[in-house]
Enzyme design. Sequence first.
Site, mmCIF file in Angstrom:
data_model
loop_
_atom_site.group_PDB
_atom_site.id
_atom_site.type_symbol
_atom_site.label_atom_id
_atom_site.label_comp_id
_atom_site.label_asym_id
_atom_site.label_seq_id
_atom_site.Cartn_x
_atom_site.Cartn_y
_atom_site.Cartn_z
ATOM 1 N N GLY A 1 0.819 -1.217 0.000
ATOM 2 C CA GLY A 1 0.000 0.000 0.000
ATOM 3 C C GLY A 1 0.849 1.262 0.000
ATOM 4 N N CYS A 2 1.920 1.238 0.774
ATOM 5 C CA CYS A 2 2.779 2.422 0.887
ATOM 6 C C CYS A 2 3.527 2.678 -0.418
ATOM 7 C CB CYS A 2 3.755 2.247 2.047
ATOM 8 S SG CYS A 2 2.899 2.043 3.633
ATOM 9 N N THR A 3 3.933 1.600 -1.079
ATOM 10 C CA THR A 3 4.613 1.737 -2.367
ATOM 11 C C THR A 3 3.652 2.300 -3.403
ATOM 12 O OG1 THR A 3 6.121 -0.080 -1.841
ATOM 13 C CG2 THR A 3 5.851 0.486 -4.172
ATOM 14 N N GLY B 1 3.031 6.040 -2.773
ATOM 15 C CA GLY B 1 4.188 6.827 -3.209
ATOM 16 C C GLY B 1 4.268 6.936 -4.719
#
Length: 155
Positions: free
Chosen positions: A45-47, A50
């Site tokens: 999710g964080c990738t 970003g």
Amino acid sequence: MSKLEVGEKIPQFESSATNDTTVTPDSLSGKNVVIYFYPKDNTPGCTTEGQDFRDHSDAFTAANTIIFGVSRDSLKVHTNFKAKHEFPFELISDPDETLCKLFDVIKLKKLYGKEYMGIERSTFLIDANGVLQKEWRKVKVKGHVEEVLDAASNL
């Protein structure tokens, strides 16, 4: 420290970011700022989040808006994450949770039945005068960046 509210000026802080950048409210003056908090580098999710900010970075620049991602990861981990995904913005390392606490994003979370304190995915939009204009909490990644861009474009 009390929670920062929409309509309030961002208080003083100093944070270290990738590319030997020191971030303070004074260093942000004159530009709109998106600060997005995410749990951990190199997670799905964080990738994706970003990459979404990366893919819209030109539109944010056109809206006089700079972007910062924040997590508790080290600058070394951030530098590798940023390079791997070619993020054109800096990532702030907040291991002591100074910014996390200022923006009240440390929340009780559950994973596989275990409870722990972690970063709740959240985004904040600050205007060129340093005033918090909008916040998004419990963010779902899909479609989020477009919503933030729309708000930034209307400041």
